[in-house]
Design an enzyme around this catalytic site. Sequence first.
Site, PDB file in Angstrom:
ATOM      1  N   ASN A 221       0.810  -1.231   0.000  1.00 11.10           N
ATOM      2  CA  ASN A 221       0.000   0.000   0.000  1.00 11.10           C
ATOM      3  C   ASN A 221       0.839   1.273   0.000  1.00 11.10           C
ATOM      4  O   ASN A 221       0.314   2.360  -0.233  1.00 11.10           O
ATOM      5  CB  ASN A 221      -0.964  -0.007   1.198  1.00 11.10           C
TER       6      ASN A 221
ATOM      7  N   CYS B  80     -10.515  -5.223  -3.545  1.00 13.59           N
ATOM      8  CA  CYS B  80     -11.221  -6.210  -2.731  1.00 13.59           C
ATOM      9  C   CYS B  80     -12.659  -5.774  -2.474  1.00 13.59           C
ATOM     10  O   CYS B  80     -12.939  -4.586  -2.265  1.00 13.59           O
ATOM     11  CB  CYS B  80     -10.501  -6.385  -1.405  1.00 13.59           C
TER      12      CYS B  80
ATOM     13  N   ILE C 135     -15.953   6.645  -4.229  1.00 15.02           N
ATOM     14  CA  ILE C 135     -14.819   7.572  -4.390  1.00 15.02           C
ATOM     15  C   ILE C 135     -15.322   9.021  -4.396  1.00 15.02           C
ATOM     16  O   ILE C 135     -14.717   9.898  -4.993  1.00 15.02           O
ATOM     17  CB  ILE C 135     -13.973   7.261  -5.652  1.00 15.02           C
ATOM     18  N   ASP C 136     -16.450   9.225  -3.709  1.00 14.10           N
ATOM     19  CA  ASP C 136     -17.046  10.565  -3.721  1.00 14.10           C
ATOM     20  C   ASP C 136     -16.133  11.626  -3.113  1.00 14.10           C
ATOM     21  O   ASP C 136     -16.097  12.761  -3.576  1.00 14.10           O
ATOM     22  CB  ASP C 136     -18.418  10.537  -3.017  1.00 14.10           C
TER      23      ASP C 136
END
Length: 419
Positions: free
Chosen positions: A26, A119, A126-127
Amino acid sequence: MDFLKAISVRESSYLKGTIEIQGSKNTVLPIIAATVLTDGISVIHNCPDIKDVEVMCELLQCLNIKTCYKDHVLSIDTRKAQYAMLPYELTGKLRSSVLMLGAMLGRWGRAEIGMPGGCTIGTRPIDIHLEGFSRMNVDICMKDHLLCCDSFYLQGCDFHLRYPSVGATENLLLAACGAKGRTILRGAAKEPEIIELCNYLQSIGVLIDGIGSDVLVIKGTKYLCCADYINVYDRIVAGTYLLMAAAIPSELLLTGIDDIHYIKNILKVCAQLGLNVIRFDRCLHVWSNGIVAPGKFATGIYPEFPTDLMPVLISVLLRAGGDSQVTETVFENRFSVVDELKKLDGKLYVKGNTVFIEKTDQLCGHTVKATDLRQGAALIVAGLMAFGYTTITDTSYIDRGYEDIVGDLNRVGAEITYI
Ligand code: UD1
């Protein structure tokens, strides 16, 4: 993805040996996206050999960016980068493809990409990303199943994130690098992945104040240089093995842990469970007799216990000598591990956003199905605890984030193999 891949694992009575902790997934994915902002050759060291990195490189190749991966070193040559649309066939394979929006906006002021995948652990909107972009003067629309972002004049802004989303903070940071003037992100995420991305962006010439806090002030510039980056260890992979070591009698040496701060809360939970830990140099020496103390736990934003380790913690608590609870506060639908653990005779159930884990005498091997990356790792840990053999199907999900979980566990004495 080869969903037919499966892993067979046998109950383990003792694990002993050394596990080298891989580079962080990540952390490296946003940094790979960030190289789009640069013009030259960047080298990323300690880059994990995982599926998500491979797909991220394929996305760069669509932009005529050359990548070369060898022995955990990823070179990225952006000198001939050209704007292009990124198709859903690739973006749909991973969540971090969404970060190409910020990077492409930062470089070209526009981006057209297929929707991100990743996942299935909730609706994953994704606002907040898009709200931030529109505050930066970006027009956003959906056209032919593509998310189209266009800005004639990318402008820095003062934006308050109503939730400290990791992905939204990363995306807005990337776009802010190429925006005119100053961007202030309030209520930003403070995860180690954000700190690492900020440090990298600084090394290529972006000015950022407030690193590590929830207010980030970014001064955009069009003139960014290239820099090498040494990736940090993967705190979630380290946490997976630490939790596993609490549940199975073991004596392990985890190496490559350069900054213990990033896993402080994970270590606190492991100590509560009964794991012994001594730190020296870049290593953790950990051991346990496999007797797990029950307890009440909750996930949360950093520095709280990470949501990614919640499924593994649930598996481990099935070994506890009493009832336990784990409350999930980050994602609304991350409990797919529960039904699979029931197939192994685990006594547990979900109520609201809490998993109640009852004292379970003995797990029993069975066939279970991986449905996401961390849930898959949790099933492997459960398989090590269950009597007889456990088969985990659809294990390709696990390859997205764990470089060699089968090899790592084999080397410490587990009987685990691909079938
Ligand atoms: C990243 C990590 C993931 C980790 C998560 C939380 C990567 C590739 N993934 O995911 O492993 O579990 O951080 O630490 O780095 N949300 C919204 N609107 C948005 C964005 C998010 O409502 O625009 C919500 C999500 O639905 C979720 C919560 O915010 O409930 C956290 O999501 P976020 O922090 O964005 O996680 P990711 O960046 O997707």
